[in-house]
Write an enzyme that holds these catalytic residues in place. Sequence first.
Site, short mmCIF file in Angstrom:
data_model
loop_
_atom_site.label_atom_id
_atom_site.label_comp_id
_atom_site.label_asym_id
_atom_site.label_seq_id
_atom_site.Cartn_x
_atom_site.Cartn_y
_atom_site.Cartn_z
N ASP A 1 35.78 1.83 -11.97
CA ASP A 1 35.91 0.77 -10.96
C ASP A 1 34.63 0.46 -10.19
O ASP A 1 34.64 0.32 -8.96
CB ASP A 1 37.04 1.13 -9.98
CG ASP A 1 38.40 1.20 -10.64
OD1 ASP A 1 38.46 1.14 -11.88
OD2 ASP A 1 39.41 1.33 -9.92
N LYS B 1 43.11 -2.19 -15.57
CA LYS B 1 44.32 -1.50 -15.11
C LYS B 1 44.82 -2.13 -13.83
O LYS B 1 44.07 -2.85 -13.16
CB LYS B 1 44.01 -0.02 -14.88
CG LYS B 1 42.97 0.19 -13.80
CD LYS B 1 42.55 1.61 -13.68
CE LYS B 1 41.51 1.79 -12.60
NZ LYS B 1 41.94 1.40 -11.24
N CYS C 1 40.79 6.37 -7.45
CA CYS C 1 40.75 6.13 -8.89
C CYS C 1 39.93 7.16 -9.65
O CYS C 1 40.28 7.51 -10.78
CB CYS C 1 40.28 4.71 -9.15
SG CYS C 1 41.53 3.52 -8.58
C1 VGL Z 1 41.18 1.90 -5.83
C2 VGL Z 1 42.55 1.62 -4.01
C3 VGL Z 1 43.18 0.56 -4.62
C4 VGL Z 1 40.04 2.65 -6.47
C5 VGL Z 1 41.80 0.85 -6.45
O1 VGL Z 1 39.37 2.10 -7.36
O2 VGL Z 1 39.80 3.81 -6.06
N1 VGL Z 1 41.56 2.28 -4.61
N2 VGL Z 1 42.81 0.19 -5.85
#
Ligand code: VGL
Length: 205
Positions: free
Chosen positions: A8, A106, A151
Site C-alpha cells: 500500500d 484489495k 496492512c
Molecule cells: C490501511 C486503513 C485502511 C493500510 C488501509 O494500508 O494500512 N489502513 N485501509
Amino acid sequence: MRALILVDIQNDFLPGGALGVTGGHEIVPVANRVMPFYDLVVATQDWHPADHQSFASQHAGRSVGEVVTVDGLEQILWPDHCVEGTWGAEFPEDLDTAGIHHVVRKGTDRMIDSYSGFFDNDHRKSTGLAEFLREQGVTAVDVMGLATDYCVKHTAVDAAELGFEVRLLLEGVRGVELAPGDCDKAVGHMEDKGVTIHREPERTP
Ligand code: VGL
Ligand code: ZN
C-alpha cells in the site's frame, strides 16, 4: 526464491493524503533502493469503491476512528481513501514502478475490508497473491510499506501462516498509531507469529 512485497505505498497513505501516515514518504527511497535486489517484486494497492463501508462517510452520525459492525464483522471507520481510479489510490510519482512485476488490488468489495494482501479481514476470499507467489516458486518474502499497524501487519502475519518465511524490513515501514504504541505492538505481534524483524538498513537484503 525470496520476493519483496510492497504494501500500500499509495498517495493517500503519504503525508498530505487522505489517510496520511507520519513519515510515510520516507519509505519510498527505501523501496527504490531495495527493489533491484529481488527477482520478484509485488505491490499491493488498497482499492476501494467510493461507497466502501470502511468509510465513516457511509455511516450517518459516525466519525473516523469509531468501530461499527459491517456484515457481522467489526470495522474501524476511516476517512474516504484509495478510491479506485483516483490520485489517492495511485503509486506516488517518485516510486520506481518499473521495478514492480505484479500488482494486487484489495478492498474492492464494498462490504468487507481487506488489510492483508492475501485475504479479506474475515478470510472469506483470497486475493490470489499466495497462489501467484507459489506458482512463481517463492518460498520467502520480505515485507515493507504502509501501514505497520494495519496492512503491513496483516500481510506479514498471513504470509507466515501460509508457510512463507517472512522478514519485516523495519526501515521500510511507518504506521498510523491511532493509539500510541500501536506500531511497537504490531511489530511484537508479527514476531510472535514467526516473522523475523530485520532491523538493519537494507543494502543487500
Ligand atoms: C490501511 C486503513 C485502511 C493500510 C488501509 O494500508 O494500512 N489502513 N485501509
Ligand atoms: Zn483501506
